[in-house]
Design an enzyme around this catalytic site. Structure first.
Site, PDB file in Angstrom:
ATOM      1  N   LYS A  55       0.807  -1.201  -0.044  1.00 36.43           N
ATOM      2  CA  LYS A  55      -0.101   0.083   0.092  1.00 36.43           C
ATOM      3  C   LYS A  55       0.861   1.359  -0.032  1.00 36.43           C
ATOM      4  O   LYS A  55       0.688   2.255  -0.556  1.00 36.43           O
ATOM      5  CB  LYS A  55      -0.825   0.053   1.151  1.00 36.43           C
ATOM      6  CG  LYS A  55      -1.474   1.419   1.490  1.00 36.43           C
ATOM      7  CD  LYS A  55      -2.447   1.401   2.713  1.00 36.43           C
ATOM      8  CE  LYS A  55      -1.917   1.454   4.066  1.00 36.43           C
ATOM      9  NZ  LYS A  55      -1.441   2.836   4.400  1.00 36.43           N
ATOM     10  N   ASN A  56       1.810   1.212   0.766  1.00 37.45           N
ATOM     11  CA  ASN A  56       2.554   2.635   1.145  1.00 37.45           C
ATOM     12  C   ASN A  56       3.681   2.696   0.024  1.00 37.45           C
ATOM     13  O   ASN A  56       4.370   3.950   0.063  1.00 37.45           O
ATOM     14  CB  ASN A  56       3.225   2.680   2.571  1.00 37.45           C
ATOM     15  CG  ASN A  56       2.082   2.761   3.593  1.00 37.45           C
ATOM     16  OD1 ASN A  56       1.142   3.077   3.206  1.00 37.45           O
ATOM     17  ND2 ASN A  56       2.493   2.602   5.001  1.00 37.45           N
ATOM     18  N   ARG A  73       0.219  14.102  13.906  1.00 39.94           N
ATOM     19  CA  ARG A  73       0.793  13.883  12.317  1.00 39.94           C
ATOM     20  C   ARG A  73       0.742  15.458  11.550  1.00 39.94           C
ATOM     21  O   ARG A  73       0.125  15.513  10.750  1.00 39.94           O
ATOM     22  CB  ARG A  73      -0.054  12.904  11.737  1.00 39.94           C
ATOM     23  CG  ARG A  73      -0.044  11.415  12.501  1.00 39.94           C
ATOM     24  CD  ARG A  73      -0.793  10.317  11.689  1.00 39.94           C
ATOM     25  NE  ARG A  73       0.053   9.912  10.448  1.00 39.94           N
ATOM     26  CZ  ARG A  73      -0.301   8.885   9.574  1.00 39.94           C
ATOM     27  NH1 ARG A  73      -1.408   8.394  10.056  1.00 39.94           N
ATOM     28  NH2 ARG A  73       0.269   8.577   8.798  1.00 39.94           N
ATOM     29  N   ARG A 112      -8.654  -0.909   4.846  1.00 41.34           N
ATOM     30  CA  ARG A 112      -7.686   0.203   3.886  1.00 41.34           C
ATOM     31  C   ARG A 112      -6.510  -0.590   3.633  1.00 41.34           C
ATOM     32  O   ARG A 112      -5.745   0.388   2.635  1.00 41.34           O
ATOM     33  CB  ARG A 112      -7.406   1.358   5.380  1.00 41.34           C
ATOM     34  CG  ARG A 112      -8.478   1.842   5.591  1.00 41.34           C
ATOM     35  CD  ARG A 112      -8.184   3.295   6.589  1.00 41.34           C
ATOM     36  NE  ARG A 112      -7.076   4.146   5.783  1.00 41.34           N
ATOM     37  CZ  ARG A 112      -6.723   5.277   6.512  1.00 41.34           C
ATOM     38  NH1 ARG A 112      -7.207   5.379   7.567  1.00 41.34           N
ATOM     39  NH2 ARG A 112      -5.793   5.930   5.621  1.00 41.34           N
ATOM     40  N   CYS A 131      -5.110  12.385  13.715  1.00 37.08           N
ATOM     41  CA  CYS A 131      -5.796  10.943  13.255  1.00 37.08           C
ATOM     42  C   CYS A 131      -5.584  10.391  14.591  1.00 37.08           C
ATOM     43  O   CYS A 131      -5.020  10.479  15.444  1.00 37.08           O
ATOM     44  CB  CYS A 131      -4.982  10.340  12.035  1.00 37.08           C
ATOM     45  SG  CYS A 131      -3.698   9.112  12.330  1.00 37.08           S
ATOM     46  N   ASP A 182       4.562   0.212  12.172  1.00 37.34           N
ATOM     47  CA  ASP A 182       3.308  -0.390  11.681  1.00 37.34           C
ATOM     48  C   ASP A 182       3.371  -1.840  11.977  1.00 37.34           C
ATOM     49  O   ASP A 182       2.425  -2.558  11.695  1.00 37.34           O
ATOM     50  CB  ASP A 182       3.188  -0.108  10.076  1.00 37.34           C
ATOM     51  CG  ASP A 182       2.972   1.093   9.669  1.00 37.34           C
ATOM     52  OD1 ASP A 182       2.589   1.971  10.552  1.00 37.34           O
ATOM     53  OD2 ASP A 182       3.304   1.531   8.667  1.00 37.34           O
TER      54      ASP A 182
HETATM   55  N1  EPU Z   1       6.155  14.363  11.313  1.00 35.92           N
HETATM   56  C1  EPU Z   1       6.320  15.796  11.524  1.00 35.92           C
HETATM   57  N2  EPU Z   1       6.309  16.809  10.650  1.00 35.92           N
HETATM   58  C2  EPU Z   1       6.239  16.303   9.569  1.00 35.92           C
HETATM   59  C3  EPU Z   1       5.943  15.109   9.207  1.00 35.92           C
HETATM   60  C4  EPU Z   1       6.247  13.935  10.249  1.00 35.92           C
HETATM   61  O1  EPU Z   1       6.591  16.152  12.972  1.00 35.92           O
HETATM   62  O2  EPU Z   1       6.032  17.331   8.759  1.00 35.92           O
HETATM   63  C5  EPU Z   1       6.195  13.345  12.539  1.00 35.92           C
HETATM   64  C6  EPU Z   1       5.085  12.475  12.629  1.00 35.92           C
HETATM   65  O3  EPU Z   1       4.127  13.300  13.442  1.00 35.92           O
HETATM   66  C7  EPU Z   1       5.719  11.308  13.251  1.00 35.92           C
HETATM   67  C8  EPU Z   1       6.961  11.092  12.693  1.00 35.92           C
HETATM   68  O4  EPU Z   1       7.192  12.484  12.146  1.00 35.92           O
HETATM   69  O5  EPU Z   1       5.731  11.371  14.725  1.00 35.92           O
HETATM   70  C9  EPU Z   1       6.880  10.207  11.342  1.00 35.92           C
HETATM   71  O6  EPU Z   1       5.771  10.468  10.473  1.00 35.92           O
HETATM   72  P1  EPU Z   1       5.947  10.262   8.887  1.00 35.92           P
HETATM   73  O7  EPU Z   1       5.583  11.340   8.443  1.00 35.92           O
HETATM   74  O8  EPU Z   1       7.129   9.408   8.732  1.00 35.92           O
HETATM   75  O9  EPU Z   1       4.722   9.317   8.718  1.00 35.92           O
HETATM   76  P2  EPU Z   1       3.639   9.276   7.380  1.00 35.92           P
HETATM   77  O10 EPU Z   1       4.540   9.681   6.181  1.00 35.92           O
HETATM   78  O11 EPU Z   1       2.514  10.292   7.509  1.00 35.92           O
HETATM   79  C10 EPU Z   1       4.114   6.802   6.743  1.00 35.92           C
HETATM   80  C11 EPU Z   1       3.185   5.716   6.449  1.00 35.92           C
HETATM   81  C12 EPU Z   1       2.706   5.142   7.714  1.00 35.92           C
HETATM   82  C13 EPU Z   1       3.561   4.806   8.645  1.00 35.92           C
HETATM   83  C14 EPU Z   1       4.475   5.890   8.918  1.00 35.92           C
HETATM   84  C15 EPU Z   1       5.814   5.627  10.031  1.00 35.92           C
HETATM   85  C16 EPU Z   1       2.394   6.026   4.009  1.00 35.92           C
HETATM   86  C17 EPU Z   1       1.222   6.450   3.465  1.00 35.92           C
HETATM   87  N3  EPU Z   1       2.085   6.134   5.469  1.00 35.92           N
HETATM   88  O12 EPU Z   1       3.311   7.734   7.156  1.00 35.92           O
HETATM   89  O13 EPU Z   1       1.808   4.082   7.642  1.00 35.92           O
HETATM   90  O14 EPU Z   1       3.199   4.538  10.039  1.00 35.92           O
HETATM   91  O15 EPU Z   1       5.129   6.473   7.527  1.00 35.92           O
HETATM   92  O16 EPU Z   1       6.542   4.707   9.136  1.00 35.92           O
HETATM   93  O17 EPU Z   1       3.466   5.666   3.818  1.00 35.92           O
HETATM   94  C18 EPU Z   1      -0.021   2.633   8.026  1.00 35.92           C
HETATM   95  O18 EPU Z   1       0.221   2.221   6.842  1.00 35.92           O
HETATM   96  O19 EPU Z   1      -0.800   2.089   8.845  1.00 35.92           O
HETATM   97  C19 EPU Z   1       0.556   3.917   8.240  1.00 35.92           C
HETATM   98  C20 EPU Z   1       0.182   4.508   9.169  1.00 35.92           C
END
Ligand code: EPU
Length: 422
Positions: free
Chosen positions: A22-23, A121, A396, A116, A304
């Site tokens: 998915k990701n 996030r 999802r 969320c 995850d």
């Molecule tokens: N963060 C910030 N600022 C930002 C972006 C992130 O502070 O601008 C923080 C977040 O709050 C969090 C940390 O950085 O504490 C890591 O978040 P990240 O941005 O890496 O998460 P994401 O990109 O929103 C992706 C996956 C998630 C997975 C996370 C961590 C996708 C579509 N989603 O989310 O997948 O948990 O990376 O590995 O790639 C899932 O599939 O169930 C899922 C939640």
């Protein structure tokens, strides 16, 4: 409302094939925005989040054509720069269109994803990086409005490792003027898969999979053809399913290189993991051992997989300490697991599991995607029947989960949709 009913206590045995990730599929489908003409994507999983991103692309004027697991996308017809609230609120990853829309059209209007279930996030690092590349960004009425005559390469340090942040900026930088350097970039296999897809389109990206990614901007990108990598989190979830049912499962498509931390921890817990030419064989024949786990950005143990590993630890006699360092609220599954008789105490970012107590079936509620996977795993191991509500969360991110588990010998069925045991 649909529910999944699970009759626990059946040992899982047989072969399961892992679907596309998915990701990885989400950003790669979005990357089609950067080119005119038909790109072809294979092994795309049939999931609710994938349907959401396809709806978003269609809403932007892009042509999307799905036949089985092959999805064709043509962004030659791109005509809108707006990602509306209704789509973004159902899936935060919609924010991935921000970088490509700015690169293609010089403007983007994307609804701000709210908080969320698993944490606040924020997306401040996506926005800060785009501003460094020359974008003018304002936040009004719940929307991000971004504009730029043309994106410029920049030297960007990401304060926190962010997966979609790295992906968004990589896509924005692919067609920027000059060189962009992303420091403290995410190293996840999905980031590497996106970089590979972009390079096939003509981008010049080096260092993906390391903390420093360099993107040499090019004038234009062309369509491409990509096969989506197998889903490492789905594979990891089936590894735990073998553990909690003392089963013997061959997991076709599981990539040991993407699962090193999970394999390490699962082996420490007493489960045998053997590499086979087309995947992994996972066998659990002995009493489980308690193991401590701390979630970290890749190549650390994935957040995850935290909820699923916790269920394994509920069955291991002894104490295990599980630390969640990525998201601030990712223990919501604990109170549901407690309804099944487990002993878990949470303090801040740490959960202490006193394993080895019998689990009993109960009515429980799914609260997010990985939490719902953990409830299914607990239900497989529990004595009696478990009724899981709000199962739309699982749809999802896990393709045909009931069918795959049933093929391995699990007894589960969905009510609301098809009511008979599968
Ligand atoms: N963060 C910030 N600022 C930002 C972006 C992130 O502070 O601008 C923080 C977040 O709050 C969090 C940390 O950085 O504490 C890591 O978040 P990240 O941005 O890496 O998460 P994401 O990109 O929103 C992706 C996956 C998630 C997975 C996370 C961590 C996708 C579509 N989603 O989310 O997948 O948990 O990376 O590995 O790639 C899932 O599939 O169930 C899922 C939640």
């Amino acid at each position: 409302m649909e529910k999944i009913i699970v009759e626990g206590g059946h040992r899982l045995q047989g072969t399961v094939t892992i679907s596309g990730a998915k990701n990885a599929a989400l950003p790669i489908l979005v990357s089609a925005l950067l080119a005119e003409g038909w790109s072809v994507y294979q092994n795309v999983p049939d999931l609710r989040d994938i349907r959401t991103i396809k709806s978003l692309l269609t809403d932007l004027g892009v042509q999307v054509n799905t036949q089985g697991s092959t999805v064709k996308v043509n962004a030659g017809t791109l005509r809108s720069h707006e990602a509306p609230y209704d789509l973004v609120k159902t899936m935060r990853a919609s924010v991935l269109v921000l970088g490509p829309l700015l690169a293609r059209l010089g403007r983007a209007r994307v609804s701000l994803p709210g908080g969320c279930a698993i944490g606040a996030r924020p997306i401040n690092l996506h926005l800060k990086g785009l501003e460094q590349m020359g974008a003018h960004i304002s936040l009004e009425h719940g929307y991000i409005d971004a504009e730029v005559p043309s994106l410029k390469g920049a030297d960007i340090y990401l304060d926190t490792v962010t997966v979609t942040g790295t992906e968004n900026l990589m896509m924005a930088a692919a067609m920027a003027d000059g060189v962009t350097i992303l420091r403290n970039a995410a190293r996840e296999p999905e980031v590497v898969a996106l970089a590979t897809a972009l390079n096939q389109m003509g981008a010049q990206i080096t260092g993906a999979g390391t903390p420093v990614v360099t993107i040499n901007g090019v004038d234009s990108l062309k369509p491409t053809s990509v096969t989506i990598i197998p889903d490492r989190i789905e594979a990891g979830t089936f590894m735990i399913a073998a553990g909690v049912t003392h089963g013997n499962i061959k997991i076709i498509g599981a990539q040991p290189g993407h699962l090193a931390a999970v394999i390490h921890k699962v082996r420490q817990a007493g489960i045998t993991v053997e590499q086979e030419p087309d995947g992994l064989r996972v066998v659990c024949e002995q009493t489980l051992s308690s193991v401590d786990v701390k979630t970290l950005p890749y190549p650390g143990f994935p957040t995850d997989m935290q909820a699923q590993f916790m269920v394994l630890m509920c069955l291991a006699p002894g104490l295990s300490v599980i630390s969640e360092t990525i998201f601030e609220n990712r223990f919501i599954h604990v109170s549901e697991l407690q309804r099944m008789g487990v002993d878990i105490k949470v303090s801040g970012h740490t959960a202490v599991v006193q394993g080895g107590r019998p689990m009993t079936g109960a009515p429980v509620m799914a609260t997010d995607l990985r939490a719902s996977a953990s409830l299914i795993l607990a239900a497989l191991a529990a004595e009696g029947t478990t009724e899981i509500s709000r199962v739309y969360h699982i749809d999802r991110g896990y393709e045909a989960i009931e069918k795959k588990l049933a093929q391995l010998g699990a007894r589960l069925w969905r009510t609301g949709g098809s009511a008979s045991p599968k």
